[in-house]
Design a protein around this motif. Structure first.
Motif, PDB file in Angstrom:
ATOM      1  N   LYS A  44       0.822  -1.219   0.000  1.00  0.00           N
ATOM      2  CA  LYS A  44       0.000   0.000   0.000  1.00  0.00           C
ATOM      3  C   LYS A  44       0.853   1.266   0.000  1.00  0.00           C
ATOM      4  O   LYS A  44       0.594   2.223   0.715  1.00  0.00           O
ATOM      5  CB  LYS A  44      -0.968   0.011   1.172  1.00  0.00           C
ATOM      6  N   ASP A  45       1.913   1.244  -0.791  1.00  0.00           N
ATOM      7  CA  ASP A  45       2.718   2.447  -1.009  1.00  0.00           C
ATOM      8  C   ASP A  45       3.030   2.542  -2.508  1.00  0.00           C
ATOM      9  O   ASP A  45       2.749   1.636  -3.270  1.00  0.00           O
ATOM     10  CB  ASP A  45       4.004   2.434  -0.169  1.00  0.00           C
ATOM     11  N   LYS A  52       5.975   2.753  -3.888  1.00  0.00           N
ATOM     12  CA  LYS A  52       7.354   2.386  -4.191  1.00  0.00           C
ATOM     13  C   LYS A  52       7.395   1.249  -5.206  1.00  0.00           C
ATOM     14  O   LYS A  52       6.403   0.539  -5.396  1.00  0.00           O
ATOM     15  CB  LYS A  52       8.078   1.991  -2.902  1.00  0.00           C
ATOM     16  N   GLY A  97       4.136  -1.061  -5.467  1.00  0.00           N
ATOM     17  CA  GLY A  97       3.638  -1.199  -4.103  1.00  0.00           C
ATOM     18  C   GLY A  97       3.364  -2.622  -3.670  1.00  0.00           C
ATOM     19  O   GLY A  97       2.709  -2.839  -2.658  1.00  0.00           O
TER      20      GLY A  97
END
Length: 116
Positions: A38-39, A41, A81
């Motif tokens: 949940k990012d 990246k 993510g």
């Protein structure tokens, strides 16, 4: 599915353990675990083979085949993510390379469709 620009490597044990708690899909040549961090990246991939499959030489051969199949397959299917752990299976050593790639594709498509 949005292709990730880069795929980083997972190296820390805690990341592998976190992925083990997430969703997984078992195919003939490989088990794929997927965790949504949940990012935003880049996606990360990790590779492992259990000692039950043989000595270091056998495990490394399976791991090398997995890494190469993933290198050719993952960029088109991963999402940013997410963490992906590919666990080698015994049949991954003798399985035709194209079948190993198809196992990875099938697993990722199945995991991402159930992700929604």
């Amino acid at each position: 599915m949005s292709p990730a620009a880069t795929i980083d490597r997972m190296l820390k044990r805690q990341d592998f353990l976190a992925a083990a708690q997430a969703k997984s899909f078992a195919a003939k040549g490989v088990v794929v675990q997927m965790r949504d961090r949940k990012d935003g990246k880049p996606a990360r991939a990790g590779f492992t083979v259990t000692k039950k499959l043989g000595g270091a030489v056998t495990r490394n051969r399976i791991k090398r085949r997995l890494r190469e199949a993933a290198r050719l397959t993952l960029p088109e299917l991963v999402e940013t993510g997410h963490d992906y752990v590919l666990i080698g299976r015994a049949s991954g050593l003798d399985r035709p390379f194209s079948s190993l790639q198809n196992d990875i594709r099938t697993a990722l498509k199945r995991l991402h469709t159930t992700d929604r």
